[in-house]
Design a protein around this motif. Sequence first.
Motif, short mmCIF file in Angstrom:
data_model
loop_
_atom_site.label_atom_id
_atom_site.label_comp_id
_atom_site.label_asym_id
_atom_site.label_seq_id
_atom_site.Cartn_x
_atom_site.Cartn_y
_atom_site.Cartn_z
N GLN A 31 -9.62 -16.49 4.97
CA GLN A 31 -8.69 -17.07 5.93
C GLN A 31 -8.81 -18.58 5.90
OE1 GLN A 31 -6.57 -15.35 7.82
NE2 GLN A 31 -7.34 -13.26 7.88
N ALA A 48 -9.23 -11.70 1.62
CA ALA A 48 -9.94 -11.78 2.90
C ALA A 48 -10.16 -13.21 3.37
CB ALA A 48 -11.29 -11.06 2.80
N SER A 69 -7.50 -5.23 9.75
CA SER A 69 -7.49 -5.50 11.19
C SER A 69 -7.10 -4.26 12.00
CB SER A 69 -6.55 -6.66 11.51
OG SER A 69 -5.22 -6.35 11.13
N ARG A 79 -14.45 -15.61 5.79
CA ARG A 79 -14.15 -14.19 5.65
C ARG A 79 -15.36 -13.39 6.12
NH1 ARG A 79 -14.51 -12.58 -0.78
NH2 ARG A 79 -14.51 -10.46 0.05
N ARG A 81 -4.79 -7.58 4.86
CA ARG A 81 -5.25 -8.08 6.15
C ARG A 81 -4.81 -7.17 7.30
NH1 ARG A 81 -4.22 -14.63 5.39
NH2 ARG A 81 -5.80 -14.92 3.76
#
Length: 265
Positions: free
Chosen positions: A12, A10, A114, A21, A110
């Motif tokens: 980024q 998670a 999303s 995250r 991811r």
Amino acid sequence: MTVLTTDHPAWQAYEAGTRARAVRTNSGIWVVSHDRDGLHRVCVEGSEDAKPEFVATDPENLPAVPQALLEGLTELGVTQRLANPWLWDAITTAILRQVVRADQARKVYRAWCSAYGTTVEGPHGPLSVAPAPDVVLDLPEEKFAAVGAKFHRSALLAAAEEYQHVHSDWEVLHASPLATSLTRIPRVGPWTAAAAATDYTGDFSAYPHDDLAVRTWAAKIAPDYAWPGKKDKAFGPLWTGWARGDRTALHTLTLATLTWGAHAR
């Protein structure tokens, strides 16, 4: 200087070394970030009653290990890892790591979050948390395939079904008994269960210590040491033997090694 463990998919990465995250706790959704000024936690949905917690790992607790490995891990200093506050996400993450390489698992995780999870605004853009178990159970088969999770569909469905019934019992367990309990889920074996349990509790003494990531980073830290081959089952006993039954030492050795391979300063 804070050293952050970034092993969870998670996290980024952004410019200037910033990481962020989104995580779900029992009271809401938080955005957790790490930059030059250290760690930050902001509640963006729900209440602040349950705050995400970090596990500090101090190299002073390392066991007696080969000198090169000791020096490499000691250089990290005290590190911080977010103990995953949502057991369901820890289970989801471990299942999506089955069979595939780490970079592919990160991509699928991811996309999964999303597409079907909850998205909030982070300091540098949108961040998503995993879809809840009831959402997963309602997804048609083609939705799993759309994000590359077709192989993991049956395990995710079985886990969601089981989680809804017994998660309150699981959430109070320590790492080792939790790992044992999670193996009751169809298609969740000892490796997946242990990875989920350690992610959730923050206790890496129960991690699958002969994991490829542990082997890979240990060999990079101390390349001249005569490590067992990748398929040699002697690695696990060698690794745990250095701790001599000290769970804190084993946790420190394992998590520090994983942090060496995935961290931000």
